[in-house]
Design a protein around this motif. Structure first.
Motif, short mmCIF file in Angstrom:
data_model
loop_
_atom_site.label_atom_id
_atom_site.label_comp_id
_atom_site.label_asym_id
_atom_site.label_seq_id
_atom_site.Cartn_x
_atom_site.Cartn_y
_atom_site.Cartn_z
N PRO A 112 72.30 9.81 26.94
CA PRO A 112 72.82 11.18 27.08
C PRO A 112 71.73 12.20 26.81
N PRO A 113 71.79 13.33 27.46
CA PRO A 113 70.74 14.34 27.25
C PRO A 113 70.90 15.04 25.91
N GLN A 114 69.81 15.57 25.44
CA GLN A 114 69.84 16.47 24.29
C GLN A 114 69.85 17.89 24.86
N ALA A 115 70.91 18.61 24.60
CA ALA A 115 71.07 19.91 25.27
C ALA A 115 71.66 20.93 24.31
N SER A 116 71.16 22.15 24.43
CA SER A 116 71.70 23.26 23.66
C SER A 116 71.43 24.55 24.42
N LEU A 117 72.11 25.60 24.01
CA LEU A 117 71.94 26.91 24.64
C LEU A 117 71.58 27.94 23.58
N ALA A 118 70.56 28.72 23.87
CA ALA A 118 70.23 29.88 23.02
C ALA A 118 70.71 31.12 23.77
N VAL A 119 71.60 31.86 23.15
CA VAL A 119 72.22 33.01 23.81
C VAL A 119 71.99 34.26 22.97
N SER A 120 71.58 35.33 23.64
CA SER A 120 71.41 36.61 22.95
C SER A 120 72.02 37.72 23.81
N PRO A 121 72.56 38.75 23.16
CA PRO A 121 72.62 38.95 21.71
C PRO A 121 73.68 38.06 21.08
N SER A 122 73.69 38.03 19.75
CA SER A 122 74.66 37.20 19.04
C SER A 122 76.04 37.86 18.98
N ALA A 169 88.09 44.25 26.59
CA ALA A 169 89.42 43.68 26.37
C ALA A 169 89.36 42.27 25.79
N PHE A 170 88.17 41.68 25.77
CA PHE A 170 88.04 40.31 25.26
C PHE A 170 87.71 40.31 23.77
N GLU A 171 88.18 39.29 23.09
CA GLU A 171 87.80 39.09 21.70
C GLU A 171 86.42 38.45 21.59
N HIS A 172 86.08 37.66 22.60
CA HIS A 172 84.77 37.02 22.60
C HIS A 172 84.41 36.62 24.03
N ILE A 173 83.13 36.36 24.21
CA ILE A 173 82.61 35.78 25.46
C ILE A 173 82.00 34.43 25.10
N SER A 174 82.28 33.41 25.88
CA SER A 174 81.76 32.07 25.60
C SER A 174 80.88 31.59 26.74
N VAL A 175 79.86 30.79 26.39
CA VAL A 175 78.90 30.26 27.36
C VAL A 175 78.80 28.75 27.16
N THR A 176 78.96 27.99 28.23
CA THR A 176 78.88 26.54 28.17
C THR A 176 78.11 26.03 29.39
N ALA A 177 77.28 25.01 29.19
CA ALA A 177 76.57 24.38 30.30
C ALA A 177 77.15 22.99 30.55
N PHE A 178 77.29 22.64 31.82
CA PHE A 178 77.79 21.33 32.23
C PHE A 178 76.72 20.66 33.09
N THR A 198 78.63 13.02 33.32
CA THR A 198 78.73 14.45 33.10
C THR A 198 78.69 14.75 31.61
N PHE A 199 77.89 15.74 31.23
CA PHE A 199 77.74 16.12 29.83
C PHE A 199 78.03 17.61 29.68
N GLU A 200 78.50 17.97 28.52
CA GLU A 200 78.86 19.36 28.22
C GLU A 200 78.18 19.79 26.93
N THR A 201 77.49 20.91 26.95
CA THR A 201 76.85 21.41 25.74
C THR A 201 77.88 22.03 24.81
N ASP A 202 77.48 22.23 23.58
CA ASP A 202 78.32 23.00 22.67
C ASP A 202 78.51 24.41 23.24
N THR A 203 79.68 24.94 23.07
CA THR A 203 79.98 26.29 23.56
C THR A 203 79.46 27.34 22.57
#
Length: 692
Positions: A295-305, A527-536, A544-549
């Motif tokens: 399985p791949p090693q995968a993560s996402l760096a997202v900005s701003p926090s 109108a959203f409480e949060h925005i989420s980002v996920t890579a597949f 198929t692999f899914e990164t942490d959201t």
């Protein structure tokens, strides 16, 4: 660094079971074993579907010791496996080995006084035999009758895993069973036959010892090659104790072709060290366990926090651009202008509901119509103009027709008495846009609206609220190390559970991705409480692999005017001074009226931060336009500060030239609005407390 690669025959397709069940992916192709950094000889045998037995020799053909999992690479086809563990064979008590020893026991050994050295060497070799292993011994026997493929071979055989029994058999063979003749080829054929009877998955080794050439066998050596073909998980080693310095070419070729080697014993004293070398070579083989679950090693760096959105109140004073621009050779008002269809619609029109400069401009005829209705004593003059080129050359009739088109709209939709509207037709405007570029010539195809009443052409004021954020975009930086090559990938962005956007592609390169919040509007984002980002990710194995959201909280500060809660609200007032003539920085009379209002407002707001920004259109060179915009901004700055404004240090000015234009330079009205200076006042106010 070098890496020797020995490739086996095509290996059967593996079926590995993943944790969690199901058949795993197994690539097609041949199995390759690599040990980077080793420039000797690497060979291997399959143990089962997930294990191989690997021999690694250095350049002197000595076993390489102390290798670990990180030192091995297992590849099938072009796809690397995951090496799980590596252990030396002697530590594994769950993997039996089959040894076949073919020993020359002819009388010549007695004559060369080599029997006892050989027995001592065999004793040393037998030390590697474990209880789970099995040993077959083949010796010459003149009276023996060992049947192989219908041929009667003069051989005796013995099988055991008991070291004492094996020693006794060797001693008896040299005391009672020595032969006067050498049957080397028959002995090798007998040994290969015993190998062929072993289970295919069993790891098998044949050791051939001979002290002389074959002179007496009833078979030819070519039979040996045919018998060895197709044997799986098998290696052969040979010891040449024949007189002379040179290696026996047949034994050497036989061993090399079967993944082993030949040792040359020049004297009886060499036998013990040679058998020790063989023992060490066999003991220090590596059991390599692997699978194709990587399985791949995968993560996402997202900005701003986090994202902060707040209401901003805009008090917008937009200038009224009193030009209607026409297409080449045409007299009808272009479709981009907002023309009402009935007098009933005109009765409901309210310019205060228009929120931005260009929206206001496209309603300019409605604004003027409304103001003429509200100011019955005012009149206007419509000046029709042409570019005086092509179909418009000397076409005064077209000039008049353009003015008549505007007059008709005001008369029949806004019910303006035609006596209040004067028409003038001319060629170029009084202040034409000049130059040899198409953009400048198009701007002369217009109707100018003039009035003796300042109320008709006054600025257009409106107040509205919209959202601003601490960022206009979200940056996603994927950090992905594929287990195998990626086939496809996608990045999904959601607001709460609502899908917002998808970025997708193919291959191992997953670039940074910028998500534009403005594309959806901050009103929707707030109108959203949060925005989420996920890579597949889907690799070439079909997994198929899914990164942490990554979750980005959204905070929205609303405008609140209640007794229970009072907030300081941000306010921005914008005043645009357009009507700078083409290539001019002169502040004309209509602009001075607006400028006086701005100066008064700056006095009333001593804490407001003031920005004066000069712009130009795109006609002309960049350097010239930068200078022109700077002169326009400086001219306004001097007019403001000359009026004794308190704290003039809070006022800044700069020229932006044609860069970051606020309006569309592709249209003549956009270019006209870009010949501007925009004055911005930004401050905070405390919302008043409402009474119950």
């Amino acid at each position: 660094m070098k890496s020797k690669i020995i490739v086996s025959a095509l290996v059967a397709v593996l079926c590995l079971v993943w944790s969690g069940g199901g058949l795993a992916f197994v690539p097609e192709g041949e199995l390759h074993i690599r040990v980077p950094g080793q420039d000797g000889k690497i060979s291997f045998q399959s143990i089962d579907e997930t294990k191989i037995l690997v021999s690694v020799l250095d350049s002197q053909e000595k076993p390489v010791k102390d290798l670990m999992a990180k030192d091995f690479e297992v590849i099938k086809g072009s796809i690397p496996a995951n090496v799980i563990s590596v252990q030396i064979l002697k530590t594994r008590l769950d993997m039996p080995i089959s040894y076949v020893l073919m020993v020359d026991n002819s009388f010549s050994m007695e004559k060369r006084k080599a029997v006892q050295p050989l027995l001592a060497a065999l004793d040393e070799f037998l030390k590697i035999v474990r209880p789970i292993d099995e040993v077959d011994v083949v010796v010459f026997d003149s009276k023996g009758d060992f049947l192989v493929n219908g041929q009667h071979l003069r051989l005796a055989t013995f099988r055991s895993n008991n070291i004492s029994e094996l020693k006794n058999f060797f001693e008896k063979s040299f005391k009672e069973g020595m032969t006067g003749e050498t049957y080397l080829y028959e002995g090798m054929l007998g040994g290969l036959d015993l190998i062929s009877r072993k289970p295919e998955k069993t790891n098998k080794f044949l050791v051939v010892f001979s002290d002389g050439e074959d002179l007496n066998s009833n078979i030819k050596k070519e039979t040996i090659g045919l018998k060895s073909k197709g044997l799986e998980n098998f290696k052969a080693f040979s010891i040449d104790f024949m007189p002379g310095e040179k290696k026996d070419q047949f034994l050497d070729a036989f061993s090399q072709s079967l993944g082993g080697k030949l040792w040359k014993a020049k004297s009886a004293d060499n036998l013990l060290p040679i058998f020790r070398d063989i023992s060490t070579t066999l003991l220090y083989q590596y059991v390599v366990e692997y699978n194709f679950n990587r399985p791949p090693q995968a993560s996402l760096a997202v900005s701003p926090s986090s994202i902060s959105i707040e209401d901003l109140t805009i008090i917008d004073s937009s200038p009224l651009l009193n030009y209607i621009f026409f297409d080449l050779g045409q007299s009808s008002v272009p479709d981009r202008y907002r023309l009402l269809k009935t007098q009933s619609e005109a009765g409901q029109f309210d310019e205060k509901m228009l929120e931005n400069t260009m929206t206001k401009y496209y309603h300019v005829l409605n604004i003027i119509g409304k103001r003429l209705t509200e100011n019955p004593g005012a009149s206007i003059e419509l000046v029709g103009c042409i570019s005086d080129r092509g179909p418009e050359k000397n076409n005064i009739t077209l000039s008049r027709a353009r003015a008549e088109s505007v007059k008709s709209y005001l008369q029949y939709i806004w019910n303006i008495d035609p006596s209040r509207i004067t028409i003038t037709a001319r060629k170029l405007p009084e202040k034409p846009s000049t130059g040899n570029v198409e953009e400048a010539r198009v701007e002369n195809q217009r109707v100018e609206i003039r009035s003796d009443s300042p109320d008709i052409l006054d600025v257009i004021k409106s107040t509205y609220t919209f959202q601003i954020a601490n960022t206009n975009e979200i940056t996603v930086q994927p950090n992905i190390t594929p287990g195998y090559d990626l086939k496809t990938w996608n990045i999904k962005i959601k607001g709460n559970r609502d899908f917002l956007n998808l970025k997708e592609g193919q291959g191992n390169i997953v670039p940074n991705y910028i998500f534009d919040l403005g594309r959806f509007g901050l009103g929707k984002i707030s109108a959203f409480e949060h925005i989420s980002v996920t890579a597949f990710l889907t690799d070439i194995t079909g997994q198929t692999f899914e990164t942490d959201t990554v979750v980005i909280p959204v905070t929205y500060t609303r405008r609140v005017t209640t007794k229970a809660q009072r907030n300081a609200q941000r306010v921005m007032e914008k005043y645009a001074l357009i009507l700078f003539d083409y290539d001019s920085a002169e502040i004309k009379e209509r602009n001075k009226v607006v400028l006086d209002r701005v100066v008064k407002r700056i006095r009333e707001l001593p804490n407001a931060r003031v920005t004066i920004l000069g712009q130009t259109d795109i006609i002309g060179t960049e350097d010239y336009n930068l200078g022109l915009s700077q002169r326009r901004a400086k001219s306004v700055f001097q007019s403001v500060t000359e009026n004794g404004i308190p704290s003039p240090e809070r006022i800044e000015f700069k020229g932006n030239g044609p860069h970051d234009p606020p309006y569309d330079n592709r249209l003549p009205e956009g270019r006209s609005f870009n010949r501007t200076v925009i004055i911005t006042l930004e401050y905070q106010i405390q919302e008043p407390e409402l009474s119950e």
